[in-house]
Design an enzyme around this catalytic site. Structure first.
Site, PDB file in Angstrom:
ATOM      1  CG  HIS A  72      20.293 -41.106   4.492  1.00 30.22           C
ATOM      2  ND1 HIS A  72      20.179 -40.386   3.336  1.00 30.22           N
ATOM      3  CD2 HIS A  72      19.619 -42.261   4.297  1.00 30.22           C
ATOM      4  CE1 HIS A  72      19.470 -41.078   2.465  1.00 30.22           C
ATOM      5  NE2 HIS A  72      19.116 -42.223   3.019  1.00 30.22           N
ATOM      6  CE1 TYR A 200      22.728 -32.854   0.573  1.00 31.20           C
ATOM      7  CE2 TYR A 200      21.836 -30.797  -0.278  1.00 31.20           C
ATOM      8  CZ  TYR A 200      21.824 -31.816   0.657  1.00 31.20           C
ATOM      9  OH  TYR A 200      20.889 -31.803   1.668  1.00 31.20           O
ATOM     10  N   PRO A 292      16.784 -24.152   0.736  1.00 37.14           N
ATOM     11  CG  PRO A 292      15.670 -25.144  -1.038  1.00 37.14           C
ATOM     12  CD  PRO A 292      16.059 -23.821  -0.496  1.00 37.14           C
ATOM     13  CE  LYS A 296      20.941 -28.232   8.960  1.00 40.22           C
ATOM     14  NZ  LYS A 296      20.813 -29.450   9.777  1.00 40.22           N
ATOM     15  CE1 TYR A 384      22.122 -33.876   5.717  1.00 35.07           C
ATOM     16  CE2 TYR A 384      22.589 -31.901   4.434  1.00 35.07           C
ATOM     17  CZ  TYR A 384      21.908 -33.091   4.594  1.00 35.07           C
ATOM     18  OH  TYR A 384      21.011 -33.502   3.636  1.00 35.07           O
TER      19      TYR A 384
HETATM   20  C1  PHB Z   1      14.212 -33.262  -0.141  1.00 38.03           C
HETATM   21  O1  PHB Z   1      14.314 -34.490   0.008  1.00 38.03           O
HETATM   22  O2  PHB Z   1      13.172 -32.713  -0.584  1.00 38.03           O
HETATM   23  C2  PHB Z   1      15.399 -32.397   0.232  1.00 38.03           C
HETATM   24  C3  PHB Z   1      16.507 -32.989   0.804  1.00 38.03           C
HETATM   25  C4  PHB Z   1      17.604 -32.206   1.144  1.00 38.03           C
HETATM   26  C5  PHB Z   1      17.572 -30.843   0.890  1.00 38.03           C
HETATM   27  C6  PHB Z   1      16.441 -30.242   0.317  1.00 38.03           C
HETATM   28  C7  PHB Z   1      15.346 -31.028  -0.023  1.00 38.03           C
HETATM   29  O3  PHB Z   1      18.658 -30.075   1.204  1.00 38.03           O
END
Ligand code: PHB
Ligand code: APR
Length: 389
Positions: A72, A200, A292, A296, A384
């Site tokens: 990505h 997000y 989460p 990280k 990130y």
């Molecule tokens: C996930 O794909 O489970 C996931 C992805 C990004 C995050 C948290 C969980 O910030």
């Protein structure tokens, strides 16, 4: 029994360390409380920094990842029914890799078995002894039998609820914690991802995240109350709530379907200082936890493993103990930067019960500034994709 390094915990941190040590001719044993099947039943995040991918390749456990993972080059931030993408390559020349932690852990177990390295499952009553001497040992019970493992070093990779951290005397240990007043309700479903990148979303109903594992497997989350329960959420209730929190253009095309996993995770920030005590070194969730939101947790376990692996390699190669003596100081420098980023992403994207109108205005300004300011987007991208080790 004697090994050079005893590793407590057979999660990603313990397995990655064990495999790297093995590839350098340093023998280890992994002591895991659960069964392999139980460990592999856990659904966890799936965003890997380049540093972790490189470590997995170094460990000889990246073949399937290379064949099956996705790269990505950006992520989408959504708010007020609008969205903007942050293109990582515009700011840093590193993509992130999408590959489930469960698969990564499975690959590490397979690599460890292929290396014929020692792993004991369902161990109980792990006790660490003589940590401040040059001959520490681990005691545990396996199938009702007491076992003593003499070793040079012990890696505490047994997660937040493990025993290793407790072996650092309370008078020495300083713990920093922030518990967030909400959780994440997550589902795994065999449905098409809503977008080619992660989304997000900040909404007036709370945070949402649209993620994925592959083109037919999606992982979605909605912020929920800390005391909420997964039984309160039918699949339809989850999908309806997710649609309310993401921009209409995504909600209109969102593919829904039955959940194949559904769970609620609490959110906390946590750091234990120091991360070492005599011959004990903490790695991963045993030493720190992040919300989460920044993906990280696993990636910071990886940077700890990088530091500890190289410190042990240096010691065994030429008895240079500088990196071993400074492991905690070195690891914590990066840990705290990651804690900050994860806290910032969480603060920007979630609804806090105590939010005032002023707080909501500040959050909106933060999002508008990020949307309109390249240096702000660069800062997000740098964190990130992964800070340097
Ligand atoms: C996930 O794909 O489970 C996931 C992805 C990004 C995050 C948290 C969980 O910030
Ligand atoms: N004895 C032996 N093993 C133990 C003990 C114990 N007393 N206590 C816990 N364990 C095991 C757990 O069963 C688990 O398999 O230690 C392992 C710790 O693994 P994780 O909790 O996955 O932690 P870590 O390897 O640091 O990986 C961090 O995993 O939990 C996610 O969000 C976290 O993504 C992050 C990553």
């Amino acid at each position: 029994m004697r090994v050079q390094v005893a590793i407590i915990g057979g999660g990603p941190a313990g397995l990655l360390l064990g495999q790297l040590l093995h590839r350098s001719g340093i023998d280890s044993i992994v002591l895991e409380r659960q069964t392999r099947e139980y460990v592999l039943s856990r659904i966890r995040a799936g965003i890997l920094e380049r540093g972790l991918v490189d470590l997995l390749a170094q460990a000889g456990a990246a073949d399937r990842l290379i064949a099956e993972s996705y790269s990505h080059d950006g992520t989408v931030i959504a708010y007020n029914n609008q969205q903007f993408s942050i293109p990582f390559s515009k700011y840093v020349n590193k993509p992130v890799t999408v590959y489930g932690q469960t698969e990564l852990t499975r690959d590490l177990y397979d690599a460890r078995e292929a290396a014929n390295a020692k792993t004991l499952f369902q161990v109980e009553n792990v006790v660490l002894n003589d940590l401040k001497t040059d001959s520490p040992s681990v005691h545990c019970v396996l199938d009702g039998r007491e076992i003593t493992i003499d070793c040079d070093y012990i890696a505490g990779c047994d997660g937040f609820h493990g025993v290793s951290r407790q072996h650092i005397p309370a008078s020495v240990r300083k713990e920093f914690e922030k518990v967030y007043p909400f959780g994440w309700l997550g589902i795994l479903s065999e449905t098409k991802p809503v977008h080619e990148e992660l989304v997000y979303a900040n909404s007036d109903r709370g945070f949402a995240l649209c993620s994925m594992r592959n083109e037919n497997l999606s992982r979605h989350y909605v912020q929920c109350a800390s005391d909420d329960h997964v039984d309160n959420w039918s699949d339809n209730a989850f999908w309806d709530e997710l649609k309310r929190r993401i921009p209409e253009e995504f909600a209109e095309t969102l593919e829904t379907g039955p959940s194949i996993e559904k769970s609620i995770a609490p959110l906390r920030s946590f750091v234990c200082e120091p991360m070492q005590w005599g011959r004990l070194f903490l790695c991963g969730d045993a030493a720190h936890i992040v919300p989460p939101t920044g993906a990280k947790g696993l990636n910071t376990a990886a940077s700890d493993v990088h530091y500890l692996y190289n410190a042990l390699k240096q010691w065994y190669a030429d008895k240079d103990h500088h990196a071993i003596d400074t492991y905690s100081e070195t690891a914590l420098k990066r840990v705290w930067k990651v804690e900050r980023f994860s806290w910032w992403m969480t603060s920007m994207l979630h609804r806090f019960p105590e939010h005032t109108e002023f707080d909501l205005k500040i959050q909106q300004a933060e999002l508008e500034f990020l949307q309109s300011t390249e240096s702000a987007q660069a800062a997000l991208a740098i964190n990130y994709v992964g800070l340097p080790y």
